[in-house]
Motif scaffolding. Sequence first.
Motif, PDB file in Angstrom:
ATOM      1  N   GLY A   3     -35.244  10.501  32.470  1.00 35.46           N
ATOM      2  CA  GLY A   3     -36.291  10.778  31.950  1.00 35.46           C
ATOM      3  C   GLY A   3     -36.551  12.146  31.845  1.00 35.46           C
ATOM      4  N   THR A   4     -35.865  13.041  32.425  1.00 34.58           N
ATOM      5  CA  THR A   4     -36.318  14.532  32.444  1.00 34.58           C
ATOM      6  C   THR A   4     -35.520  15.274  31.172  1.00 34.58           C
ATOM      7  OG1 THR A   4     -34.528  15.002  33.983  1.00 34.58           O
ATOM      8  CG2 THR A   4     -36.797  14.765  34.943  1.00 34.58           C
ATOM      9  N   GLU A   5     -34.489  14.530  30.760  1.00 33.52           N
ATOM     10  CA  GLU A   5     -33.994  15.062  29.326  1.00 33.52           C
ATOM     11  C   GLU A   5     -34.594  14.859  28.383  1.00 33.52           C
ATOM     12  OE1 GLU A   5     -29.990  14.069  28.872  1.00 33.52           O
ATOM     13  OE2 GLU A   5     -29.656  13.885  31.114  1.00 33.52           O
ATOM     14  N   SER A   6     -34.781  16.069  27.537  1.00 33.87           N
ATOM     15  CA  SER A   6     -35.527  16.036  26.107  1.00 33.87           C
ATOM     16  C   SER A   6     -34.542  16.215  25.111  1.00 33.87           C
ATOM     17  CB  SER A   6     -36.554  17.009  26.094  1.00 33.87           C
ATOM     18  OG  SER A   6     -36.216  18.247  26.170  1.00 33.87           O
ATOM     19  N   VAL A   7     -35.047  15.746  23.741  1.00 34.22           N
ATOM     20  CA  VAL A   7     -34.361  15.825  22.529  1.00 34.22           C
ATOM     21  C   VAL A   7     -34.956  16.741  21.716  1.00 34.22           C
ATOM     22  CG1 VAL A   7     -33.235  14.847  20.611  1.00 34.22           C
ATOM     23  CG2 VAL A   7     -33.263  13.500  22.808  1.00 34.22           C
ATOM     24  N   GLU A   8     -34.430  17.899  21.287  1.00 30.68           N
ATOM     25  CA  GLU A   8     -35.039  18.845  20.450  1.00 30.68           C
ATOM     26  C   GLU A   8     -34.957  18.241  18.803  1.00 30.68           C
ATOM     27  OE1 GLU A   8     -34.290  23.328  19.157  1.00 30.68           O
ATOM     28  OE2 GLU A   8     -34.717  22.945  21.229  1.00 30.68           O
ATOM     29  N   LEU A   9     -36.016  17.632  18.427  1.00 25.50           N
ATOM     30  CA  LEU A   9     -35.934  17.305  16.935  1.00 25.50           C
ATOM     31  C   LEU A   9     -36.125  18.195  15.992  1.00 25.50           C
ATOM     32  CD1 LEU A   9     -37.957  13.899  17.403  1.00 25.50           C
ATOM     33  CD2 LEU A   9     -35.577  14.104  17.430  1.00 25.50           C
ATOM     34  N   VAL A  10     -37.118  19.245  16.253  1.00 29.12           N
ATOM     35  CA  VAL A  10     -37.161  20.605  15.598  1.00 29.12           C
ATOM     36  C   VAL A  10     -36.972  21.776  16.117  1.00 29.12           C
ATOM     37  CG1 VAL A  10     -38.808  21.638  13.847  1.00 29.12           C
ATOM     38  CG2 VAL A  10     -38.860  19.131  13.971  1.00 29.12           C
ATOM     39  N   GLY A  11     -36.002  22.630  15.798  1.00 27.08           N
ATOM     40  CA  GLY A  11     -35.634  24.046  16.238  1.00 27.08           C
ATOM     41  C   GLY A  11     -36.985  24.998  16.509  1.00 27.08           C
ATOM     42  N   ASP A  12     -36.919  25.859  17.344  1.00 26.94           N
ATOM     43  CA  ASP A  12     -38.057  26.738  17.522  1.00 26.94           C
ATOM     44  C   ASP A  12     -38.357  27.546  16.402  1.00 26.94           C
ATOM     45  OD1 ASP A  12     -38.473  25.798  20.304  1.00 26.94           O
ATOM     46  OD2 ASP A  12     -37.458  27.346  21.071  1.00 26.94           O
ATOM     47  N   GLU A  13     -37.027  27.822  15.644  1.00 26.45           N
ATOM     48  CA  GLU A  13     -37.461  28.762  14.544  1.00 26.45           C
ATOM     49  C   GLU A  13     -38.105  27.823  13.507  1.00 26.45           C
ATOM     50  OE1 GLU A  13     -34.748  31.043  11.186  1.00 26.45           O
ATOM     51  OE2 GLU A  13     -33.936  30.575  13.362  1.00 26.45           O
ATOM     52  N   ALA A  14     -37.717  26.555  13.070  1.00 28.22           N
ATOM     53  CA  ALA A  14     -38.510  25.867  12.133  1.00 28.22           C
ATOM     54  C   ALA A  14     -40.060  25.692  12.563  1.00 28.22           C
ATOM     55  CB  ALA A  14     -37.860  24.240  12.112  1.00 28.22           C
ATOM     56  N   VAL A  15     -40.402  25.333  13.783  1.00 25.61           N
ATOM     57  CA  VAL A  15     -41.810  25.395  14.371  1.00 25.61           C
ATOM     58  C   VAL A  15     -42.457  26.612  14.098  1.00 25.61           C
ATOM     59  CG1 VAL A  15     -43.010  25.145  16.349  1.00 25.61           C
ATOM     60  CG2 VAL A  15     -41.050  23.566  16.157  1.00 25.61           C
ATOM     61  N   SER A  16     -41.857  27.788  14.339  1.00 25.79           N
ATOM     62  CA  SER A  16     -42.399  29.276  14.003  1.00 25.79           C
ATOM     63  C   SER A  16     -42.481  29.270  12.665  1.00 25.79           C
ATOM     64  CB  SER A  16     -41.511  29.977  14.467  1.00 25.79           C
ATOM     65  OG  SER A  16     -41.921  31.385  14.548  1.00 25.79           O
ATOM     66  N   ASN A  17     -41.718  28.780  11.713  1.00 26.41           N
ATOM     67  CA  ASN A  17     -41.824  28.861  10.372  1.00 26.41           C
ATOM     68  C   ASN A  17     -43.057  28.089   9.819  1.00 26.41           C
ATOM     69  OD1 ASN A  17     -39.947  30.923   9.945  1.00 26.41           O
ATOM     70  ND2 ASN A  17     -38.145  29.506   9.502  1.00 26.41           N
ATOM     71  N   ILE A  18     -42.861  26.864  10.293  1.00 29.28           N
ATOM     72  CA  ILE A  18     -44.071  26.043   9.934  1.00 29.28           C
ATOM     73  C   ILE A  18     -45.525  26.503  10.061  1.00 29.28           C
ATOM     74  CG2 ILE A  18     -45.216  23.659  10.119  1.00 29.28           C
ATOM     75  CD1 ILE A  18     -42.220  22.748  10.556  1.00 29.28           C
ATOM     76  N   ALA A  19     -45.500  27.006  11.464  1.00 24.76           N
ATOM     77  CA  ALA A  19     -46.855  27.533  12.058  1.00 24.76           C
ATOM     78  C   ALA A  19     -47.214  28.708  11.241  1.00 24.76           C
ATOM     79  CB  ALA A  19     -46.820  27.993  13.423  1.00 24.76           C
ATOM     80  N   LEU A  20     -46.260  29.720  10.531  1.00 28.49           N
ATOM     81  CA  LEU A  20     -46.640  30.884  10.086  1.00 28.49           C
ATOM     82  C   LEU A  20     -46.734  30.145   8.640  1.00 28.49           C
ATOM     83  CD1 LEU A  20     -46.939  33.814   9.676  1.00 28.49           C
ATOM     84  CD2 LEU A  20     -44.254  34.037   9.479  1.00 28.49           C
ATOM     85  N   ALA A  21     -46.413  29.469   7.916  1.00 22.38           N
ATOM     86  CA  ALA A  21     -46.779  28.706   6.648  1.00 22.38           C
ATOM     87  C   ALA A  21     -48.288  28.334   6.644  1.00 22.38           C
ATOM     88  CB  ALA A  21     -45.530  27.517   6.418  1.00 22.38           C
ATOM     89  N   ALA A  22     -48.269  27.677   7.671  1.00 21.19           N
ATOM     90  CA  ALA A  22     -49.996  27.163   7.600  1.00 21.19           C
ATOM     91  C   ALA A  22     -50.675  28.327   7.947  1.00 21.19           C
ATOM     92  CB  ALA A  22     -50.119  26.247   9.145  1.00 21.19           C
ATOM     93  N   VAL A  23     -50.453  29.502   8.491  1.00 18.77           N
ATOM     94  CA  VAL A  23     -51.264  30.710   8.579  1.00 18.77           C
ATOM     95  C   VAL A  23     -51.443  31.281   7.213  1.00 18.77           C
ATOM     96  CG1 VAL A  23     -51.368  33.138   9.767  1.00 18.77           C
ATOM     97  CG2 VAL A  23     -50.979  31.084  11.069  1.00 18.77           C
ATOM     98  N   LEU A  24     -50.346  31.334   6.676  1.00 16.69           N
ATOM     99  CA  LEU A  24     -50.367  31.825   5.093  1.00 16.69           C
ATOM    100  C   LEU A  24     -51.093  31.085   4.281  1.00 16.69           C
ATOM    101  CD1 LEU A  24     -46.850  33.815   5.256  1.00 16.69           C
ATOM    102  CD2 LEU A  24     -49.244  34.795   5.076  1.00 16.69           C
ATOM    103  N   ALA A  25     -51.149  29.721   4.198  1.00 12.68           N
ATOM    104  CA  ALA A  25     -51.996  28.913   3.536  1.00 12.68           C
ATOM    105  C   ALA A  25     -53.451  29.171   3.795  1.00 12.68           C
ATOM    106  CB  ALA A  25     -51.520  27.404   3.893  1.00 12.68           C
ATOM    107  N   ALA A  26     -53.896  29.455   5.121  1.00 11.54           N
ATOM    108  CA  ALA A  26     -55.247  29.775   5.497  1.00 11.54           C
ATOM    109  C   ALA A  26     -55.544  31.103   5.030  1.00 11.54           C
ATOM    110  CB  ALA A  26     -55.366  29.531   6.970  1.00 11.54           C
ATOM    111  N   LEU A  27     -54.553  32.077   4.994  1.00  9.29           N
ATOM    112  CA  LEU A  27     -54.983  33.298   4.519  1.00  9.29           C
ATOM    113  C   LEU A  27     -55.003  33.545   2.871  1.00  9.29           C
ATOM    114  CD1 LEU A  27     -54.872  36.445   5.588  1.00  9.29           C
ATOM    115  CD2 LEU A  27     -52.545  36.614   5.042  1.00  9.29           C
ATOM    116  N   THR A  28     -54.327  32.598   2.394  1.00 10.48           N
ATOM    117  CA  THR A  28     -54.420  32.505   0.901  1.00 10.48           C
ATOM    118  C   THR A  28     -55.818  32.007   0.662  1.00 10.48           C
ATOM    119  OG1 THR A  28     -51.988  32.158   0.667  1.00 10.48           O
ATOM    120  CG2 THR A  28     -53.391  31.745  -1.188  1.00 10.48           C
TER     121      THR A  28
END
Length: 196
Positions: A3-28
């Motif tokens: 129960g303490t193990e987790s599966v990483e479905l999306v890497g940290d870099e992908a999460v960071s890029n998605i977040a930055l994409a959302a920020v740039l959409a808002a900036l646009t």
Amino acid sequence: MSGTESVELVGDEAVSNIALAAVLAALTAAFAYVSIPVPGLPVPISFQVFGAYFAGLLLGPRWGGLALTLYLLVGVAGAPVFSGGAAGLGYLLGPTGGYLVGFLLAAVVIGAIVHRGLEPRPLTEVSLPVQAGALLAGLAVIYAVGVPWLALSTANTFTEAFIGGAVTVLPGDLIKIAATLALVKGGVLARQQATA
């Protein structure tokens, strides 16, 4: 699996890029509110193009394209994110819709030229001439989509649309490219990319 193990479905870099994409959409969307209608011009002078430039430079073709896709989808869904606070599918299909679609394609082209692949690489590894060439190519794409769309959706001939929707606004667009490059050269965008 305990129960303490987790599966990483999306890497940290992908999460960071998605977040930055959302920020740039808002900036646009924020840039869209800086829109200056000019008498005699069929399209307003707008700062939205900065969103396409930054998305392509910072995120590459995949994530930069996602940023502009998000921006367009939010606008089509009814959020007032287009030039002057406009929204809806009708606006996207109107005279300036080609420029909006061009922003998306420009982000992809800029990203592909600068990053030479789908994933972004540090801007510090990309020469200023390559960045400038990429931004000019992106601007050419915007005009290539925007001008014919403008001609088809108005009573303007292609020549009239080209003069009003490209030639007349070209000096201002070149200044926007210079401003973008100045931010990059100053390290502002590179530092933001490194901390993302």
